[in-house]
Design an enzyme around this catalytic site. Structure first.
Site, PDB file in Angstrom:
ATOM      1  N   LYS A 160      11.256 -14.781  21.601  1.00 30.46           N
ATOM      2  CA  LYS A 160      10.492 -14.202  20.655  1.00 30.46           C
ATOM      3  C   LYS A 160       9.797 -12.948  21.334  1.00 30.46           C
ATOM      4  O   LYS A 160       9.424 -12.716  22.383  1.00 30.46           O
ATOM      5  CB  LYS A 160       9.404 -15.296  20.516  1.00 30.46           C
ATOM      6  CG  LYS A 160       8.861 -14.942  19.296  1.00 30.46           C
ATOM      7  CD  LYS A 160       7.966 -16.432  18.583  1.00 30.46           C
ATOM      8  CE  LYS A 160       7.256 -15.983  17.180  1.00 30.46           C
ATOM      9  NZ  LYS A 160       7.281 -14.837  16.584  1.00 30.46           N
TER      10      LYS A 160
ATOM     11  N   ASN B  23      11.049 -14.413   6.160  1.00 29.94           N
ATOM     12  CA  ASN B  23      10.017 -14.563   7.054  1.00 29.94           C
ATOM     13  C   ASN B  23       8.870 -13.427   7.150  1.00 29.94           C
ATOM     14  O   ASN B  23       9.469 -12.114   7.196  1.00 29.94           O
ATOM     15  CB  ASN B  23      10.392 -15.019   8.366  1.00 29.94           C
ATOM     16  CG  ASN B  23      10.491 -13.907   9.305  1.00 29.94           C
ATOM     17  OD1 ASN B  23       9.435 -13.652   9.836  1.00 29.94           O
ATOM     18  ND2 ASN B  23      11.605 -13.339   9.521  1.00 29.94           N
ATOM     19  N   ALA B  24       7.613 -13.507   6.977  1.00 27.19           N
ATOM     20  CA  ALA B  24       6.947 -12.658   7.535  1.00 27.19           C
ATOM     21  C   ALA B  24       5.826 -13.128   8.504  1.00 27.19           C
ATOM     22  O   ALA B  24       4.466 -13.031   8.250  1.00 27.19           O
ATOM     23  CB  ALA B  24       6.071 -12.199   6.048  1.00 27.19           C
TER      24      ALA B  24
ATOM     25  N   LEU C 294       5.203 -11.355  14.038  1.00 29.19           N
ATOM     26  CA  LEU C 294       5.578 -11.291  15.513  1.00 29.19           C
ATOM     27  C   LEU C 294       4.313 -12.076  16.096  1.00 29.19           C
ATOM     28  O   LEU C 294       3.716 -11.547  16.989  1.00 29.19           O
ATOM     29  CB  LEU C 294       5.702  -9.812  15.978  1.00 29.19           C
ATOM     30  CG  LEU C 294       6.850  -9.173  15.568  1.00 29.19           C
ATOM     31  CD1 LEU C 294       6.525  -7.697  15.367  1.00 29.19           C
ATOM     32  CD2 LEU C 294       8.060  -9.702  16.322  1.00 29.19           C
TER      33      LEU C 294
ATOM     34  N   ASN D 211      11.945  -4.077  20.188  1.00 31.92           N
ATOM     35  CA  ASN D 211      11.890  -4.398  18.831  1.00 31.92           C
ATOM     36  C   ASN D 211      11.281  -3.191  18.129  1.00 31.92           C
ATOM     37  O   ASN D 211       9.921  -3.019  17.875  1.00 31.92           O
ATOM     38  CB  ASN D 211      11.069  -5.399  18.384  1.00 31.92           C
ATOM     39  CG  ASN D 211      11.029  -5.782  17.001  1.00 31.92           C
ATOM     40  OD1 ASN D 211      11.439  -5.127  16.174  1.00 31.92           O
ATOM     41  ND2 ASN D 211      10.693  -7.046  16.724  1.00 31.92           N
TER      42      ASN D 211
ATOM     43  N   CYS E 203       8.696  -2.731  14.201  1.00 31.45           N
ATOM     44  CA  CYS E 203       7.318  -3.085  14.451  1.00 31.45           C
ATOM     45  C   CYS E 203       6.565  -1.686  13.772  1.00 31.45           C
ATOM     46  O   CYS E 203       7.084  -0.669  13.843  1.00 31.45           O
ATOM     47  CB  CYS E 203       6.711  -2.996  15.960  1.00 31.45           C
ATOM     48  SG  CYS E 203       7.328  -4.388  16.850  1.00 31.45           S
TER      49      CYS E 203
ATOM     50  N   LYS F  46      16.786  -2.642  19.552  1.00 33.47           N
ATOM     51  CA  LYS F  46      17.051  -3.380  18.306  1.00 33.47           C
ATOM     52  C   LYS F  46      16.873  -2.632  17.053  1.00 33.47           C
ATOM     53  O   LYS F  46      15.707  -2.438  16.643  1.00 33.47           O
ATOM     54  CB  LYS F  46      16.280  -4.833  18.317  1.00 33.47           C
ATOM     55  CG  LYS F  46      16.606  -5.811  17.235  1.00 33.47           C
ATOM     56  CD  LYS F  46      16.120  -7.023  17.318  1.00 33.47           C
ATOM     57  CE  LYS F  46      16.639  -8.163  16.340  1.00 33.47           C
ATOM     58  NZ  LYS F  46      16.169  -9.440  16.553  1.00 33.47           N
TER      59      LYS F  46
ATOM     60  N   ILE G 152      22.013  -6.406  13.291  1.00 34.55           N
ATOM     61  CA  ILE G 152      20.953  -5.909  12.690  1.00 34.55           C
ATOM     62  C   ILE G 152      19.627  -6.893  12.751  1.00 34.55           C
ATOM     63  O   ILE G 152      19.739  -8.157  12.907  1.00 34.55           O
ATOM     64  CB  ILE G 152      21.305  -5.696  11.138  1.00 34.55           C
ATOM     65  CG1 ILE G 152      21.498  -6.941  10.367  1.00 34.55           C
ATOM     66  CG2 ILE G 152      22.174  -4.660  11.107  1.00 34.55           C
ATOM     67  CD1 ILE G 152      21.702  -6.924   8.863  1.00 34.55           C
TER      68      ILE G 152
ATOM     69  N   GLY H 163      20.702 -16.658  14.787  1.00 34.75           N
ATOM     70  CA  GLY H 163      19.246 -16.821  14.382  1.00 34.75           C
ATOM     71  C   GLY H 163      18.972 -17.626  13.327  1.00 34.75           C
ATOM     72  O   GLY H 163      18.475 -18.941  13.899  1.00 34.75           O
TER      73      GLY H 163
END
Length: 302
Positions: free
Chosen positions: A44, A68-69, A72, A126, A129, A164, A190, A264
């Site tokens: 994660k 999903n929200a 992070l 990532n 962000c 990513k 993706i 995923g």
């Protein structure tokens, strides 16, 4: 039968990894999945400081997948290095750490701390962000911002870096080329597609954040298309992901040009999905008398 794949000089026993954010750091899933069987565990997202994530509700089921929200949410790099890396080192699998941040400096801080950890094989950056210095536009949505963060992370990283990519762009090849030119060792794509769900009975947004990332089988055709386009545009390896549920799904990504794949959202549906995908790839190779996985990579015809 050789199922090994090599990305940026790192050899994986098979091409199946976990997609960041769907597998924790492996601890919870280790009760179901033999982590020794996986090509890699992709953790994660890890930030320089603890992130609380978004307010709830932050997950919603939709047709063919989920939104999903989470935002992070993570305990920060120090807890991660103290707790999660020692756990993962027990297993015969590669460790790839997903790194997130709100500024370039945030990313660099995490990358530098992880640089002294030999157990970490690669870093996945990532770029979905929100960049606080750019008015919260994601790093991965502007080629210039993507190039800048890639270059800076690469300057400080001791491990190979995977950028990513976000699918929420006009031209995925422009982003892929920008990352490659700035020094990325590999790409993964993706990430989730921005979506929304409305509760018609309450006439309110289902997610507190209003929008969330769509993942699951619904996005697979988009993901396969983008992997194919990116693979033709760059010379660095690609890790493909987006709605993989079976070995056949994984083969599609390999034929499109991916050197490896990540599972995923389906981990939530069936925690054994990764093992089933590994078996499915082997079954396919036996069925079509393919001795080497590399013979499948980018082998789509026409």
């Amino acid at each position: 039968m050789n199922t090994q794949t090599t990305i940026a000089g790192i050899t994986f026993k098979n091409p199946v990894m976990t997609a960041s954010g769907t597998f924790g750091s492996g601890m919870e899933y280790s009760e179901f999945v033999d982590l020794n069987k996986l090509g890699a565990v992709v953790t994660k997202g890890v930030a320089n400081v603890p992130w609380p994530g978004n307010p709830t509700p932050r997950v919603a089921e939709v047709y063919g997948g989920m939104l999903n929200a989470i935002g992070l949410q993570n305990p920060g790099v120090d807890v991660f290095m103290e707790r999660d890396i020692p756990f993962l080192k027990q297993f015969d699998t590669k460790i790839i750490v997903n790194v997130c941040g709100k500024t370039v400096e945030d990313y660099v801080e995490v990358v530098e701390k992880l640089g002294d950890e030999p157990a970490v094989s690669m870093l996945e950056i990532n770029v979905s962000c929100p960049n606080v210095k750019e008015g919260a536009i994601a790093f991965g949505q502007k080629a210039g911002a993507l190039a800048e963060i890639t270059q800076e992370v690469k300057r400080h990283a001791k491990q190979p870096i995977i950028m990513k990519l976000s699918p929420n762009v006009t031209d995925i090849t422009e982003m892929a080329k920008a990352a490659e030119a700035a020094g990325a060792d590999a790409l993964s794509l993706i990430n989730t597609i921005t979506g929304m769900k409305i509760d018609i009975h309450r006439r309110k947004f289902t997610l507190a954040n209003k929008t969330g990332g769509l993942s699951g089988p619904a996005i697979k055709p988009v993901a396969v298309r983008m992997v194919y386009q990116a693979a033709r545009a760059v010379h660095i390896p690609i890790i493909g992901m987006g709605g993989i549920a079976t070995g056949e799904d994984a083969i599609e990504f390999l034929l499109a040009g991916a050197s490896a794949v990540s599972v995923g959202a389906m981990n939530f549906v069936d925690p054994y999905t990764t093992e089933k995908v590994i078996q499915g790839i082997e079954d396919y190779m036996k069925r079509y008398h393919i001795d080497n996985l590399n013979d499948l990579i980018g082998a789509v015809e026409g």
